[in-house]
Design a protein around this motif. Structure first.
Motif, mmCIF file in Angstrom:
data_model
loop_
_atom_site.group_PDB
_atom_site.id
_atom_site.type_symbol
_atom_site.label_atom_id
_atom_site.label_comp_id
_atom_site.label_asym_id
_atom_site.label_seq_id
_atom_site.Cartn_x
_atom_site.Cartn_y
_atom_site.Cartn_z
ATOM 1 N N TYR A 1 19.845 -41.164 -28.011
ATOM 2 C CA TYR A 1 19.057 -40.126 -27.337
ATOM 3 C C TYR A 1 19.714 -38.796 -27.677
ATOM 4 O O TYR A 1 20.946 -38.663 -27.594
ATOM 5 N N ILE A 2 18.903 -37.823 -28.090
ATOM 6 C CA ILE A 2 19.428 -36.527 -28.530
ATOM 7 C C ILE A 2 19.007 -35.425 -27.569
ATOM 8 O O ILE A 2 17.815 -35.304 -27.244
ATOM 9 N N VAL A 3 19.978 -34.625 -27.125
ATOM 10 C CA VAL A 3 19.693 -33.513 -26.207
ATOM 11 C C VAL A 3 20.188 -32.211 -26.832
ATOM 12 O O VAL A 3 21.394 -32.006 -26.986
ATOM 13 N N ASP B 1 24.158 -31.579 -26.319
ATOM 14 C CA ASP B 1 24.635 -30.216 -26.571
ATOM 15 C C ASP B 1 25.351 -29.698 -25.324
ATOM 16 O O ASP B 1 24.958 -30.004 -24.195
ATOM 17 N N LEU B 2 26.404 -28.938 -25.520
ATOM 18 C CA LEU B 2 27.171 -28.424 -24.387
ATOM 19 C C LEU B 2 26.415 -27.354 -23.612
ATOM 20 O O LEU B 2 26.395 -27.347 -22.384
ATOM 21 N N LEU B 3 25.761 -26.433 -24.344
ATOM 22 C CA LEU B 3 25.086 -25.312 -23.702
ATOM 23 C C LEU B 3 23.583 -25.522 -23.725
ATOM 24 O O LEU B 3 22.957 -25.467 -24.783
ATOM 25 N N ASP C 1 23.743 -27.776 -17.989
ATOM 26 C CA ASP C 1 24.519 -27.819 -19.223
ATOM 27 C C ASP C 1 24.993 -29.233 -19.524
ATOM 28 O O ASP C 1 24.844 -30.153 -18.721
ATOM 29 N N GLY C 2 25.584 -29.389 -20.719
ATOM 30 C CA GLY C 2 25.979 -30.719 -21.165
ATOM 31 C C GLY C 2 26.954 -31.405 -20.236
ATOM 32 O O GLY C 2 26.862 -32.610 -19.990
ATOM 33 N N MET D 1 29.499 -35.233 -27.197
ATOM 34 C CA MET D 1 29.169 -33.825 -26.977
ATOM 35 C C MET D 1 29.043 -33.096 -28.317
ATOM 36 O O MET D 1 29.798 -33.361 -29.254
ATOM 37 N N ILE D 2 28.068 -32.176 -28.383
ATOM 38 C CA ILE D 2 27.865 -31.362 -29.580
ATOM 39 C C ILE D 2 27.951 -29.897 -29.170
ATOM 40 O O ILE D 2 27.291 -29.490 -28.216
#
Length: 297
Positions: free
Chosen positions: A6-8, A55-57, A62-63, A81-82
């Motif tokens: 899953y990509i966020v 993603d962190l932000l 937030d992440g 985390m990215i």
């Protein structure tokens, strides 16, 4: 079985790059995507992917907040985390929140593949240890388990793989469509048949009732129908675009005739090329039965 992802990320370009890397390097398959934190938390809880790249932000949550909430819900999803953030303090906070790996932006393919492979190795190790633990708890050292949830998860994963191939994972209506396919699969299992007749209108009503029974946000039957038809139309556009770019594309060959009437695919291709003012038409039932042909039920 390959792991699910899953990509966020609020950047659609980053989501596309990560999805392509996962697909091209055969690391697994993407079962969902989100552009903001709130949507991600709800979908990760529902889909329970093996690995989530976050993603962190992000807007709305937030992440780090996403990671904490997932951990608090005891969801067994491995978290990566990215971020392009270089602050050691923020990265440290990310690890403290529960992430297991970190990928730096801008995205580097070699780094992503290496870290994801490490995550998969860790995931497999955890599964092996869990299996050993369950085995040891049984006095006869045998494993007894109900396969119902496993079968359901397998079906969801296979449907998710097809949805990813045709570019509709994460689109509005894709979750409705997946639930409708599961409703049909459950009915066929109860009847002990591989095929049975149904009306699309009945499926929309059943899904509407299912959402009510599960206390989920309810929309009208008509709205469900519109979302389902819209997402299928979107998949037709995606497949037609693949055909225009490369008539020998594997996904085009695989799905253009199984999910659609090929005449309608060609009509959609002409529409995209501006050779015709008529779009290709979709058949909900043909699309659904085509999905069943691609999954092992």
């Amino acid at each position: 079985m390959k792991p699910s992802f899953y990509i966020v990320d609020d950047d659609p370009g980053i989501r596309r790059i990560l999805s392509n890397i996962i697909d091209n390097y055969r690391l697994g398959y993407v079962i969902g995507q989100a552009k903001d934190g709130k949507e991600a938390i709800n979908e990760i809880e529902e889909l329970i992917p093996d690995i989530a790249l976050v993603d962190l932000l992000l807007p709305s949550a937030d992440g780090i907040e996403i990671v904490k909430k997932i951990k608090n819900k005891n969801i067994n999803t491995q978290l990566i985390m990215i971020s392009e953030v270089t602050s050691k303090e923020m990265i440290s906070d990310a690890y403290k929140s529960g992430i297991e790996f970190f990928i730096n932006k801008p995205i580097n393919v070699i780094e992503v593949v290496s870290i994801v492979e490490n995550a998969i190795e860790t995931l497999n190790l955890k599964k092996a240890l869990t299996l050993i633990g369950k085995t040891m708890k049984n006095s006869n050292y045998r494993i007894f388990k109900d396969n119902t949830n496993n079968v359901e998860n397998d079906i969801k994963e296979e449907i998710g793989k097809v949805f990813s191939d045709i570019g509709i994972l994460g689109e509005a209506g894709s979750n409705d469509l997946m639930n409708i396919i599961k409703i049909i699969a459950d009915e066929r299992k109860q009847l002990g048949v591989k095929f049975h007749k149904y009306r699309a209108s009945d499926l929309y009503r059943k899904l509407n009732q299912k959402y009510k029974d599960e206390n989920k946000p309810v929309v009208s039957v008509k709205a469900i129908e519109q979302r389902v038809r819209r997402v299928i139309q979107s998949s037709l556009e995606n497949i037609a675009s693949l055909g225009i770019e490369d008539y020998g594309n594997i996904k085009f060959e695989k799905y253009s005739t199984s999910l659609f009437d090929f005449t309608e695919v060609k009509r959609q291709m002409d529409y995209i090329r501006k050779k015709s003012s008529y779009r290709g038409k979709i058949s909900v039932k043909k699309f659904i039965e085509g999905i069943f042909n691609h999954i092992d039920t």
